[in-house]
Design a protein around this motif. Sequence first.
Motif, PDB file in Angstrom:
ATOM      1  N   LEU A  81       0.829  -1.200   0.000  1.00 57.51           N
ATOM      2  CA  LEU A  81       0.000   0.000   0.000  1.00 57.51           C
ATOM      3  C   LEU A  81       0.868   1.257   0.000  1.00 57.51           C
ATOM      4  N   ALA A  82       1.987   1.212   0.727  1.00 62.05           N
ATOM      5  CA  ALA A  82       2.902   2.359   0.756  1.00 62.05           C
ATOM      6  C   ALA A  82       3.476   2.629  -0.627  1.00 62.05           C
ATOM      7  N   GLY A  83       3.865   1.556  -1.329  1.00 62.94           N
ATOM      8  CA  GLY A  83       4.363   1.734  -2.692  1.00 62.94           C
ATOM      9  C   GLY A  83       3.311   2.343  -3.594  1.00 62.94           C
ATOM     10  N   GLY A  84       2.064   1.906  -3.429  1.00 60.94           N
ATOM     11  CA  GLY A  84       0.982   2.468  -4.222  1.00 60.94           C
ATOM     12  C   GLY A  84       0.728   3.928  -3.911  1.00 60.94           C
ATOM     13  N   LEU A  85       0.800   4.306  -2.635  1.00 58.81           N
ATOM     14  CA  LEU A  85       0.599   5.710  -2.254  1.00 58.81           C
ATOM     15  C   LEU A  85       1.685   6.594  -2.841  1.00 58.81           C
ATOM     16  N   ARG A  86       2.918   6.127  -2.790  1.00 57.71           N
ATOM     17  CA  ARG A  86       4.014   6.925  -3.352  1.00 57.71           C
ATOM     18  C   ARG A  86       3.844   7.096  -4.860  1.00 57.71           C
ATOM     19  N   ALA A  87       3.386   6.044  -5.521  1.00 54.10           N
ATOM     20  CA  ALA A  87       3.186   6.127  -6.974  1.00 54.10           C
ATOM     21  C   ALA A  87       2.102   7.136  -7.337  1.00 54.10           C
ATOM     22  N   LEU A  88       1.155   7.352  -6.416  1.00 52.79           N
ATOM     23  CA  LEU A  88       0.078   8.310  -6.674  1.00 52.79           C
ATOM     24  C   LEU A  88       0.467   9.747  -6.334  1.00 52.79           C
ATOM     25  N   GLY A  89       1.597   9.932  -5.660  1.00 48.09           N
ATOM     26  CA  GLY A  89       2.050  11.285  -5.355  1.00 48.09           C
ATOM     27  C   GLY A  89       1.962  11.684  -3.899  1.00 48.09           C
ATOM     28  N   VAL A  90       1.621  10.750  -3.014  1.00 45.98           N
ATOM     29  CA  VAL A  90       1.616  11.051  -1.581  1.00 45.98           C
ATOM     30  C   VAL A  90       3.060  11.191  -1.106  1.00 45.98           C
ATOM     31  N   SER A  91       3.330  12.238  -0.320  1.00 47.68           N
ATOM     32  CA  SER A  91       4.704  12.517   0.099  1.00 47.68           C
ATOM     33  C   SER A  91       4.676  13.306   1.407  1.00 47.68           C
ATOM     34  N   ALA A  92       5.850  13.673   1.860  1.00 48.25           N
ATOM     35  CA  ALA A  92       5.947  14.429   3.118  1.00 48.25           C
ATOM     36  C   ALA A  92       5.207  15.755   3.054  1.00 48.25           C
ATOM     37  N   GLU A  93       5.107  16.352   1.879  1.00 45.17           N
ATOM     38  CA  GLU A  93       4.413  17.627   1.709  1.00 45.17           C
ATOM     39  C   GLU A  93       3.020  17.466   1.110  1.00 45.17           C
ATOM     40  N   ARG A  94       2.674  16.243   0.721  1.00 43.65           N
ATOM     41  CA  ARG A  94       1.357  15.966   0.139  1.00 43.65           C
ATOM     42  C   ARG A  94       0.743  14.784   0.901  1.00 43.65           C
ATOM     43  N   PRO A  95       0.130  15.061   2.046  1.00 43.29           N
ATOM     44  CA  PRO A  95      -0.359  13.979   2.921  1.00 43.29           C
ATOM     45  C   PRO A  95      -1.498  13.172   2.300  1.00 43.29           C
ATOM     46  N   LEU A  96      -1.756  12.037   2.924  1.00 43.69           N
ATOM     47  CA  LEU A  96      -2.931  11.236   2.593  1.00 43.69           C
ATOM     48  C   LEU A  96      -4.085  11.739   3.447  1.00 43.69           C
ATOM     49  N   MET A  97      -5.179  12.137   2.819  1.00 41.08           N
ATOM     50  CA  MET A  97      -6.360  12.658   3.498  1.00 41.08           C
ATOM     51  C   MET A  97      -7.433  11.566   3.496  1.00 41.08           C
TER      52      MET A  97
END
Length: 584
Positions: A81-97
Amino acid sequence: MNRAPLSLAPARAHLRPHPTGGHVLTSAHPLPTPVDHLLLLLQRWAEQAPDRVFLAERPTLGAPDWRTVSFGASMDQVPRLAGGLRALGVSAERPLMLLSGNSIAQGLLLLAAMAAEAPASPVSPAYSLMSRDHAKLRDVAAQLTPGAIYVEDPAPFAAALDALALDVPVIARRRVGRATHGLDELLGAAPFMGRPGPDMVAKILFTSGSTGRPKGVINTQRMLCSNQQAIATVWPFLAERPPVIVDWLPWSHTFGGNHNFHLVLHNGGTLYIDGGKPAPGRFDETVRNLAEVASTLHFNVPRGYGLLVDALEADDRLRDRFFSELDVLFYAAAALPQNLWDRLEALSLAARGERVHMLSAWGSTETAPMATTVHFPIDQAGVLGLPAPGTEIRLVPTDDDRLELRVRGPNVTPGYWRSPELTAAAFDDDGFFEMGDAGRLADPHDPAAGIVFAGRTAENFKLTSGTWVLVGSLRVDLVAACAPLVQDCVIAGHDRESLGLLVFPTPAGQAAGREALRAKLQAFNADNPMNSRRIARALLLDTPPDIDAGEITDKGYLNQRAVLANRAEAVATLFGDGDTPIRP
């Protein structure tokens, strides 16, 4: 039924003077070194107990069976799931909401965001589902600038997603409707397992914003891990058997999302996600779950305990099942009316011949949340306990003979997300966070007796006569005087000639009606004739306090300001010329 005594750390504390006045109270128990990040706890239990259930939920409300995920399966899914979130653009400055409520998927995504080295921000579902203009939701999103949004099911959140109008991926359990990605797509990504440091932002939790815009409280890995290590230090019984809890408290709130969720993770326990809640039409589901799963700890707010006590008193089989494995009943700080305390003790005596331990803690979203904790026997509500190991409580004298409580320690937030001005204003010159609560030493000659709650520092107000109303003590006295009719109450009257009361009745109070409450208030007024305590009118409310709407604070007690703001029409009715209010 004879059980071994509950393992609790002895009550020991140090009190030292502060150079500028007042004192600083600390625990005599040192804080052992916590883990660097929560994922190490997941890894630990995946290795030691891979088949143990970590999270469980009903697939749908009322479903006959539980859907579960083990620690081993969680450890397998989180990196993917973490790999998938990173691929979508989630990052330290773009949180998961995250907009929807508690679920297995949300629990795994919260941990996956940490593995992706990005903050997660679970947002109160009320901002999406109960708002007409979605103003708070749009404000939260503007502060966060999320990299992706999660909703369990897109359909109920369609209006909220339209209001946000963000060009970011929308993740759901399945790719339907407005969801651009399903969980299966994320699980198909290349695994990624970051190494979050202690200072990395793990979560951004928003306060209710009842007196202004919602504030994003930074929760670091250090805060969350040190808090759980402190709990384990003073509650050693948690290590003796894995905790099992049935819990409805929302993960957008620090009580459910930090204290309870992380307690289960830290101690290798099992959390049954309760789809019920203490609200009309939902509590039957909670009763059903409690009858099926014997908890070792039970956490709740006063409204929940009020409904639970009624259910337990009406059903001996439910009562005996509920208490069969229970180690602790936990309530938040000063929130529990004494009549509920007494009824719970009577029920535990009837079920097992002994009193179940009543424990408590006090803190806030900014303290992850535990700042003080009860780890010694107490016989009444209102005791805040002693500082958590590693935490300092500064006691600052006030003009009304109370002590303002301020907090410093590894569990305290570094500040508010992208809000340097708010951050600077939240701390005193010595780095203590100003909580806005007051207390007193239970015994000025013995600091180990702990702190007693003495109300909010800013909730008191003046009548037009210039008389101060001490809201905290008056509220507690009123709930006690009106037992068993009143679950809780809010005192109104700022800049008015007299006091009014908004009443959250118990089921017994609803059944008894207005005249029974009038008689209780008349008796109270006879004993309290002064204008600062005499209740001139009261109004029975027909809906309970709403935790999602900020009417229950992160400390677990009633948010006076939020209730008065949310229920402005009720306040207008209370002080209007009609005959709806009760006039004692």
